[in-house]
Write a protein that holds these residues in place. Structure first.
Motif, mmCIF file in Angstrom:
data_model
loop_
_atom_site.group_PDB
_atom_site.id
_atom_site.type_symbol
_atom_site.label_atom_id
_atom_site.label_comp_id
_atom_site.label_asym_id
_atom_site.label_seq_id
_atom_site.Cartn_x
_atom_site.Cartn_y
_atom_site.Cartn_z
ATOM 1 N N CYS A 98 0.411 -1.297 -0.131
ATOM 2 C CA CYS A 98 0.371 -0.152 -0.251
ATOM 3 C C CYS A 98 0.450 0.991 0.095
ATOM 4 N N SER A 99 0.049 2.539 0.350
ATOM 5 C CA SER A 99 0.931 3.873 -0.110
ATOM 6 C C SER A 99 1.611 3.949 1.393
ATOM 7 N N ARG B 4 5.750 3.696 0.874
ATOM 8 C CA ARG B 4 6.587 4.749 0.245
ATOM 9 C C ARG B 4 7.876 5.380 0.013
ATOM 10 N N LEU C 237 -7.901 6.176 6.008
ATOM 11 C CA LEU C 237 -6.833 7.448 5.056
ATOM 12 C C LEU C 237 -6.538 6.071 3.564
ATOM 13 N N LEU C 238 -6.220 4.917 4.024
ATOM 14 C CA LEU C 238 -6.074 4.170 2.919
ATOM 15 C C LEU C 238 -6.888 4.086 1.638
ATOM 16 N N GLU C 239 -8.876 4.198 2.523
ATOM 17 C CA GLU C 239 -9.641 4.197 1.437
ATOM 18 C C GLU C 239 -9.911 5.384 0.723
ATOM 19 N N ARG C 240 -9.517 5.861 1.224
ATOM 20 C CA ARG C 240 -9.283 7.582 0.983
ATOM 21 C C ARG C 240 -8.533 7.781 -0.062
ATOM 22 N N ARG C 241 -7.493 7.005 -0.201
ATOM 23 C CA ARG C 241 -7.102 6.570 -1.481
ATOM 24 C C ARG C 241 -7.471 5.893 -1.947
ATOM 25 N N GLY C 242 -8.018 4.552 -1.954
ATOM 26 C CA GLY C 242 -8.658 3.606 -3.141
ATOM 27 C C GLY C 242 -7.584 2.101 -3.063
ATOM 28 N N GLU C 243 -7.202 2.544 -1.585
ATOM 29 C CA GLU C 243 -6.625 0.820 -1.054
ATOM 30 C C GLU C 243 -7.077 0.567 -0.300
ATOM 31 N N HIS C 244 -7.922 -1.244 -0.283
ATOM 32 C CA HIS C 244 -8.156 -1.544 0.885
ATOM 33 C C HIS C 244 -7.264 -2.651 1.363
#
Length: 392
Positions: free
Chosen positions: A218-219, A222, A266-273
């Motif tokens: 996930c992000s 990074r 936060l990850l869901e807002r980025r499209g990550e689950h």
């Protein structure tokens, strides 16, 4: 360091942390922001004189960590004859508008900036919009861990907890004395060989073993740079503790539940689950210490914590997941046991490479646990308030 006194030697965890910090983009540090209520004028020279008097009783704050010749063992802390309080205590004006975000930006810059040889700094920040003065204190982690940092504040605030001042500077220990001390320590290490593998298994179990389950990409993974940004979320300790205890959990379990839940959103807002986040948590091997026994004494646990479902149910699951690992991490420290390996990897540049590519944890969460009230810290702030109020 006087001839008859104890050698102030860095612990295996200290040396491992020193090597790991040198291999990363930043050394590992701890910081605190204290808000003071001054009088109409503020003179950092008066407060510096007060701090100088207190610091005389906390030897570590006037020392620097030095490497010793071959055969002398691990690095030692020695009195720095060139110690200059002006390098450690400074004053700056907070940039406009002087609010909390502006103050936290100053704290971030101090935390990532250079430190003097004694590896600590104290910065008074004036120009805050509410008229207050902030004191930002930053310690290199090799000087003290979180529990040690609280002991330093207590020693500064409470005369009863300060050792008697000694002559300064004391001469460094001689090489024969260092070698004899290192030899004695190696003899003790031989006696611990029979428990090494047992402790190693315990430390590895606390971190999920040699081959943990691969974590979700996930992000959060990074690469990061040197820039830091701080933010504050406030809540009452009493209601948080009450909720945790009602479900048979601790405050730390509640904090981990809140943090992993927030990161998941936060990850869901980025499209990550991500159904679980791998979190590294330092666990102190001591509940308290003194200003004469600083350094680092902690283990680390790593666990995949759930991010979905009802918060109370998640907190109960987190409590169950961490119950055994907290004890394992407090008993055995991987940095203590595998310190030489960490240092070798750091020297070869492999630890830096690992940090840039690691897929072991998503984040690290640390909480310095304190009592319900900290009278020593309250007294320190009260002393500073009195001094500030007297400056007109």
């Amino acid at each position: 360091m006087n001839v008859t006194g104890r050698i102030d030697r860095a612990s295996p965890s200290d040396v491992a942390m020193l090597a790991m910090g040198a291999a990363g983009s930043l050394s590992q540090r701890a910081g605190a922001v204290l808000l003071l209520e001054p009088g109409p004028e503020f003179e950092v020279t008066r407060i510096s004189a007060l701090l100088a008097e207190w610091i005389r009783s906390v030897p570590r704050l006037r020392r620097r960590l030095v490497r010793v010749p071959f055969g002398g063992g691990r690095p030692v802390w020695v009195d720095d004859p060139r110690f200059d309080l002006r390098l450690h205590v400074r004053e700056v004006k907070c940039p406009a508008p002087g609010d909390e975000p502006a103050l936290l930006d100053v704290a971030a810059a101090v935390l990532t900036g250079p430190l003097p040889p004694s590896r600590w700094t104290a910065l008074f920040v004036t120009g805050l919009s509410d008229g207050a003065v902030a004191l930002i204190v930053v310690l290199d982690h090799v000087l003290a861990d979180g529990i040690g940092g609280l002991a330093l504040l207590a020693a500064l605030a409470d005369p009863a907890q300060r050792p008697a001042p000694t002559g300064f500077p004391q001469p460094p220990p001689s090489l024969p004395r260092l070698a004899a001390d290192a030899f004695t320590e190696r003899l003790r290490s031989i006696g611990r060989v029979r428990t090494f593998w047992r402790d190693a298994k315990t430390a590895l179990a606390a971190t999920g073993g040699l081959r943990p389950e691969p974590i979700a990409r996930c992000s959060l993974l990074r690469p990061t740079g040197q820039r830091r940004t701080f933010a504050v979320v406030r809540t009452g300790l009493a209601p948080l503790r009450a909720v945790a205890h009602r479900h048979g959990c601790t405050v730390n379990d509640a904090l981990l539940t809140v943090i992993t839940g927030a990161l998941s959103r936060l990850l869901e807002r980025r499209g990550e689950h991500v159904g679980a986040l791998s979190v590294s948590v330092p666990v102190s091997a001591r509940r308290s210490t003194t200003s004469s026994e600083l350094g680092n004494r902690f283990g680390v646990l790593i666990a995949a914590l759930p991010t979905t479902g009802d918060p109370a149910h998640r907190m109960a699951r987190i409590t169950a997941l961490l119950a055994g690992r907290k004890k394992q991490a407090a008993i055995a420290s991987a940095a203590d046991l595998f310190g030489p390996l960490f240092r070798l990897l750091a020297a070869l540049g492999l630890y830096r490479r690992y940090l840039r590519r690691q897929r072991r944890i998503h984040t690290l969460v640390s909480n310095v646990r304190g009592p319900d009230s900290i009278p020593d810290l309250d007294e320190l702030i009260a002393y500073l308030h009195d001094e500030l109020a007297g400056i007109t």
